[in-house]
Motif scaffolding. Structure first.
Motif, PDB file in Angstrom:
ATOM      1  N   LEU B 156       0.653  -1.381   0.182  1.00 23.60           N
ATOM      2  CA  LEU B 156      -0.006  -0.087  -0.091  1.00 23.60           C
ATOM      3  C   LEU B 156       0.857   1.302   0.058  1.00 23.60           C
ATOM      4  O   LEU B 156       0.454   2.321   0.595  1.00 23.60           O
ATOM      5  CB  LEU B 156      -1.147   0.000   1.207  1.00 23.60           C
ATOM      6  CG  LEU B 156      -1.803  -1.116   1.445  1.00 23.60           C
ATOM      7  CD1 LEU B 156      -2.555  -1.127   2.563  1.00 23.60           C
ATOM      8  CD2 LEU B 156      -2.709  -1.504   0.239  1.00 23.60           C
ATOM      9  N   ARG B 157       2.051   1.131  -0.579  1.00 25.18           N
ATOM     10  CA  ARG B 157       3.093   2.293  -0.558  1.00 25.18           C
ATOM     11  C   ARG B 157       3.473   2.630  -1.843  1.00 25.18           C
ATOM     12  O   ARG B 157       4.202   3.603  -2.309  1.00 25.18           O
ATOM     13  CB  ARG B 157       4.497   2.001   0.230  1.00 25.18           C
ATOM     14  CG  ARG B 157       4.018   1.773   1.681  1.00 25.18           C
ATOM     15  CD  ARG B 157       5.534   1.881   2.440  1.00 25.18           C
ATOM     16  NE  ARG B 157       5.306   0.766   3.618  1.00 25.18           N
ATOM     17  CZ  ARG B 157       6.372  -0.418   3.492  1.00 25.18           C
ATOM     18  NH1 ARG B 157       7.310  -0.236   2.629  1.00 25.18           N
ATOM     19  NH2 ARG B 157       6.169  -1.080   4.374  1.00 25.18           N
ATOM     20  N   PHE B 161      -0.800   4.669  -5.705  1.00 17.18           N
ATOM     21  CA  PHE B 161      -1.726   3.721  -5.236  1.00 17.18           C
ATOM     22  C   PHE B 161      -3.057   4.269  -4.866  1.00 17.18           C
ATOM     23  O   PHE B 161      -4.204   3.963  -5.260  1.00 17.18           O
ATOM     24  CB  PHE B 161      -1.200   2.781  -4.236  1.00 17.18           C
ATOM     25  CG  PHE B 161      -2.218   1.775  -3.795  1.00 17.18           C
ATOM     26  CD1 PHE B 161      -2.676   0.758  -4.698  1.00 17.18           C
ATOM     27  CD2 PHE B 161      -2.600   1.578  -2.521  1.00 17.18           C
ATOM     28  CE1 PHE B 161      -3.597  -0.339  -4.525  1.00 17.18           C
ATOM     29  CE2 PHE B 161      -3.531   0.882  -2.399  1.00 17.18           C
ATOM     30  CZ  PHE B 161      -3.847  -0.404  -3.212  1.00 17.18           C
ATOM     31  N   GLU B 162      -3.006   5.396  -4.177  1.00 14.60           N
ATOM     32  CA  GLU B 162      -4.430   6.025  -3.637  1.00 14.60           C
ATOM     33  C   GLU B 162      -4.997   6.676  -4.628  1.00 14.60           C
ATOM     34  O   GLU B 162      -6.163   6.790  -4.525  1.00 14.60           O
ATOM     35  CB  GLU B 162      -3.860   6.855  -2.535  1.00 14.60           C
ATOM     36  CG  GLU B 162      -3.451   6.303  -1.038  1.00 14.60           C
ATOM     37  CD  GLU B 162      -2.839   7.159  -0.082  1.00 14.60           C
ATOM     38  OE1 GLU B 162      -3.147   8.358  -0.154  1.00 14.60           O
ATOM     39  OE2 GLU B 162      -2.339   6.497   0.874  1.00 14.60           O
ATOM     40  N   ASP B 163      -4.390   7.173  -5.471  1.00 16.21           N
ATOM     41  CA  ASP B 163      -5.007   7.784  -6.613  1.00 16.21           C
ATOM     42  C   ASP B 163      -5.741   7.018  -7.258  1.00 16.21           C
ATOM     43  O   ASP B 163      -6.842   7.017  -8.014  1.00 16.21           O
ATOM     44  CB  ASP B 163      -3.928   8.604  -7.726  1.00 16.21           C
ATOM     45  CG  ASP B 163      -4.420   9.163  -8.797  1.00 16.21           C
ATOM     46  OD1 ASP B 163      -5.353  10.049  -8.631  1.00 16.21           O
ATOM     47  OD2 ASP B 163      -4.179   8.863 -10.000  1.00 16.21           O
ATOM     48  N   LEU B 165      -6.961   3.877  -6.532  1.00 16.26           N
ATOM     49  CA  LEU B 165      -8.150   3.640  -5.601  1.00 16.26           C
ATOM     50  C   LEU B 165      -9.251   4.521  -5.715  1.00 16.26           C
ATOM     51  O   LEU B 165     -10.314   4.086  -5.811  1.00 16.26           O
ATOM     52  CB  LEU B 165      -7.636   3.451  -4.098  1.00 16.26           C
ATOM     53  CG  LEU B 165      -6.968   2.420  -3.659  1.00 16.26           C
ATOM     54  CD1 LEU B 165      -6.862   2.506  -2.011  1.00 16.26           C
ATOM     55  CD2 LEU B 165      -7.823   0.995  -3.709  1.00 16.26           C
ATOM     56  N   ALA B 166      -8.936   5.839  -5.759  1.00 12.42           N
ATOM     57  CA  ALA B 166      -9.971   6.849  -5.920  1.00 12.42           C
ATOM     58  C   ALA B 166     -10.607   6.848  -7.075  1.00 12.42           C
ATOM     59  O   ALA B 166     -11.681   7.191  -7.204  1.00 12.42           O
ATOM     60  CB  ALA B 166      -9.295   8.274  -5.597  1.00 12.42           C
ATOM     61  N   ASP B 195      -8.712   0.241   5.496  1.00  9.77           N
ATOM     62  CA  ASP B 195      -8.585   1.922   5.579  1.00  9.77           C
ATOM     63  C   ASP B 195      -8.780   2.481   4.492  1.00  9.77           C
ATOM     64  O   ASP B 195      -9.243   3.743   4.103  1.00  9.77           O
ATOM     65  CB  ASP B 195      -7.228   2.164   6.407  1.00  9.77           C
ATOM     66  CG  ASP B 195      -7.539   1.691   7.845  1.00  9.77           C
ATOM     67  OD1 ASP B 195      -8.671   1.748   8.453  1.00  9.77           O
ATOM     68  OD2 ASP B 195      -6.569   1.563   8.520  1.00  9.77           O
ATOM     69  N   LYS B 196      -7.702   2.368   3.528  1.00 13.07           N
ATOM     70  CA  LYS B 196      -7.498   2.926   2.240  1.00 13.07           C
ATOM     71  C   LYS B 196      -8.778   2.895   1.316  1.00 13.07           C
ATOM     72  O   LYS B 196      -8.830   3.880   0.879  1.00 13.07           O
ATOM     73  CB  LYS B 196      -6.388   2.188   1.365  1.00 13.07           C
ATOM     74  CG  LYS B 196      -5.070   2.180   2.090  1.00 13.07           C
ATOM     75  CD  LYS B 196      -4.371   3.558   1.657  1.00 13.07           C
ATOM     76  CE  LYS B 196      -2.856   3.398   2.271  1.00 13.07           C
ATOM     77  NZ  LYS B 196      -2.302   4.654   2.374  1.00 13.07           N
ATOM     78  N   THR B 199     -11.227   5.459   2.838  1.00 17.80           N
ATOM     79  CA  THR B 199     -10.928   6.805   2.422  1.00 17.80           C
ATOM     80  C   THR B 199     -11.260   6.991   1.022  1.00 17.80           C
ATOM     81  O   THR B 199     -11.630   8.059   0.787  1.00 17.80           O
ATOM     82  CB  THR B 199      -9.409   6.933   2.661  1.00 17.80           C
ATOM     83  OG1 THR B 199      -9.053   6.540   4.154  1.00 17.80           O
ATOM     84  CG2 THR B 199      -8.944   8.235   2.478  1.00 17.80           C
ATOM     85  N   ALA B 200     -10.734   6.145   0.173  1.00 16.61           N
ATOM     86  CA  ALA B 200     -10.943   6.267  -1.375  1.00 16.61           C
ATOM     87  C   ALA B 200     -12.342   6.242  -1.707  1.00 16.61           C
ATOM     88  O   ALA B 200     -12.716   6.947  -2.567  1.00 16.61           O
ATOM     89  CB  ALA B 200     -10.298   5.450  -2.168  1.00 16.61           C
ATOM     90  N   THR B 202     -14.272   3.617  -2.334  1.00 17.52           N
ATOM     91  CA  THR B 202     -14.617   2.567  -3.410  1.00 17.52           C
ATOM     92  C   THR B 202     -15.190   1.220  -3.013  1.00 17.52           C
ATOM     93  O   THR B 202     -15.203   1.266  -1.743  1.00 17.52           O
ATOM     94  CB  THR B 202     -13.524   2.446  -4.281  1.00 17.52           C
ATOM     95  OG1 THR B 202     -13.726   1.611  -5.618  1.00 17.52           O
ATOM     96  CG2 THR B 202     -12.078   1.730  -3.649  1.00 17.52           C
TER      97      THR B 202
END
Lengths: 428, 428
Positions: B156-157, B161-163, B165-166, B195-196, B199-200, B202
């Protein structure tokens, strides 16, 4: 008749585009029709009290003893080999053609056949030439593929029809006792359509679930049979033929089949692999036991006379009570009477709400129309219920129509359109 | 590994675009693995000799006696009500949450669940964040929807990756004994991914077919369970959980389930209506009989020790014979060992051809990779065959590798690339 389609709790991503144009009609009818206080003339269901429970119990026992663990496995994607062979042999006998197991894919009912055909042939914007009105399940099955539709004109004389055929991925037709209209297409029209399809070089999907429900004699050759009569070699024709035991035996086995040329069967098999890996070998093996004994033909001798009695009960009572508002042909087979309003003052989407109040269900024509414009007819089923229940259903329909017509008259008298009626219906 | 996809006999319209990128891997493996002279380490099949035939025979008899014609009908689209209730109760007990039948849709195996999720959530070009390598069946199921993929990095680093997910429609994960790698994802990583995802904003698809095949102790909480532990109210979370009896009982009943928040279940039900109207109520009622008696837990006591023995037979023999070329972790559950080549001189797509010659089958890594680039690993199954057969399979694999490596060495010696090897493999 659409429902809210946003499962996005919070702000999660929304659904695919096609769901915005989908509806829960079938689901609603199954649920509403299942209420004991409702007379459902809506579904396309066989009579449950006629299901051959004992025969299926013993077929199940025989299948498990005969095949053992083989029917508890993932199957071959194409289906249980012995049943594929049997279907190939049956179709060969029916048509006089040369069909092998390579021409057969077993499916979870014909409905899965329609889904697979959409997956294999349709990209968004592709054209389907479909008989209109069209079986609701076919429209449902193809909606995720986002096709365009053009109307199959059985006179085959519509300007632009040949051009549409040439552009179409396939033609969709239910020539035997069609859903929803109950129409039996003549042999001449079948042959003429096949000619056009061959000239255009497209595919023809022949959906044939009602074949065994012959109320007034046999339906004659399938379009597949017409092709075979002209081409004696191993089958490589354009007809993609769908069969099922859902009407001839029971729906709950979920056993149907597609018959097509081997390349198309291979493509459909890839689509099936991507859909459910394989159907249940157990229910296919049970079906094999029954079809090997021609139990479906035996069973037809029981159910067809009863269905004939039910059709007559429906049409006789309707002639007494509904003839002022609706007209119809008495169908020579299948499960449905298609009642058309004598004038467009009766909108069956609106009538349905009054019918629900009277605890009777039918299917309004709008759901069978890919344009959504035809709101002036209804599909009425006669196989599911006893003659007495059907007769009661028609009485309720009569009351619903009377109330609806009188409420419309009041409304027009008051000359004030209300939100609850659509603009089209509120117009003079 | 693609096959010809043009069913267009003559000049009939060709197939939908996605079929051009499809493959018949599963079909080939089912067919090749079914040959009696072949040792198949390829499929994801339970041991057929362990299928509980007698229990299923008696459950079938009980189901038909208990429910009669009700199991021969089209069912509720959502599935047999009593089995929906049972699954809801089980999931509630497992997670400590509040699940009702409205959280449950019964499917024809988990594979149909994947197909329905694709239909509901994916339009062409939509993004799926998927663990990589990815279960082949999921890639198959979603191919007709033409998604894009981004890799789920369990650390998850990864930058971006967060982008991803969003932007994603959903995340796809098999945290318990993954297919193909056999990996058990740690509780910490599950919680962190959740968690991720929250937050995202999805969805997260948690595919859990191997849960009951616990070779070295229980796997801990599902990601669904992590969500429930934090939110005690009626379930409305982002996890779409897939379960099945295909591995815990038998695949041939074709019974699986989706657990999700009610709006998502409604959307999936619409998609199922469009796919097959309903699954077989008969096989769902048989499953109900077995699960009501917790027969799957009983059955696990029989099969898990045998699967453990088979895993050990595979890993022990492989350590002796394949360790020069491959490395792997011993899986603590599930059905597979994921063997990675120690260097990229071994291309498992090419090795497969040599394995076929030696009459042994595995699944090459390329089919699990949405980029198609990973050709340096293989999935090896240990549940299907006896320890003796598995051992023989490893011996054949050793011979296949030796022949392949020696042919490559000759080729490099002659310095003349041949058509039958890819440029990548022929490079130094």
């Amino acid at each position: 008749m659409t429902i809210s389609k946003s499962p996005a709790a919070g702000n999660r991503p929304g659904c695919a585009q096609w769901l915005k144009t989908s509806n829960s009609i079938s689901q609603q009818f199954l649920a509403f029709g299942g209420r004991p206080d409702v007379v459902s003339l809506a579904g396309g269901l066989p009579a449950a009290e006629l299901y051959p429970l004992a025969a299926i119990q013993s077929a199940t026992q025989r299948a498990l003893e005969r095949h053992g663990p083989a029917v508890l496995e993932y199957g071959a994607i194409e289906g249980f080999p012995a049943l594929r062979r049997l279907i190939a042999a049956r179709i060969s006998a029916e048509t006089g053609g040369h069909f092998t197991p390579e021409n057969v894919l077993l499916t979870s009912g014909s409905m899965q056949g329609l889904d697979l055909i959409g997956k294999v042939l349709v990209d968004p914007g592709d054209l389907i030439v479909a008989q209109s009105p069209t079986y609701l399940g076919a429209l449902d099955a193809w909606r995720p593929r986002a096709p365009l539709y053009s109307k199959l004109d059985w006179d085959l004389r519509e300007p632009g029809f040949e051009d549409a055929l040439a552009r179409a991925k396939f033609v969709y037709s239910v020539p035997n006792y069609s859903n929803p209209t109950g129409v039996l297409v003549s042999q001449e029209r079948r042959a003429a359509l096949l000619d056009k399809v061959l000239t255009a070089g497209t595919w023809l999907v022949e959906d044939d679930p009602y074949r065994t429900i012959q109320l007034d004699g046999p339906p004659g050759h399938s379009i597949l049979g017409h092709y075979v009569a002209r081409h004696s070699r191993a089958y490589d024709g354009p007809v993609i033929y769908l069969g099922t035991v859902s009407k001839s035996l029971v729906p709950g086995l979920r056993v149907g089949w597609i018959v097509a040329e081997p390349g198309m069967i291979q493509a459909l098999t890839l689509a099936k692999q991507a859909t459910d890996l394989s159907s249940s070998m157990l229910t296919q093996a049970i079906t094999l036991e029954l079809l090997e004994q021609d139990f479906d033909s035996e069973h037809a001798k029981t159910i067809v006379p009863l269905y004939r009695e039910r059709r007559d009960a429906l049409c006789d009572e309707a002639a007494l009570r509904l003839g002022e508002w609706f007209e119809w042909e008495v169908p020579v087979g299948g499960m449905f009477v298609w009642m058309r309003a004598r004038n467009q003052a009766i909108d069956t989407d609106e009538l349905y709400r009054f019918a629900v109040e009277e605890k009777v269900a039918f299917v309004p024509s709008s759901v069978f129309d890919f344009t959504g414009q035809d709101r002036f007819a209804m599909r009425v089923n006669f196989t599911r219920s006893s003659p007495e229940v059907i007769t009661e259903g028609v009485r309720r329909l009569e009351r619903a129509i009377a109330t609806y017509v009188s409420s419309r008259a009041q409304l027009q008298g008051s000359n004030r359109p209300r939100d609850s009626l659509s603009p089209a219906a509120a117009a003079p």
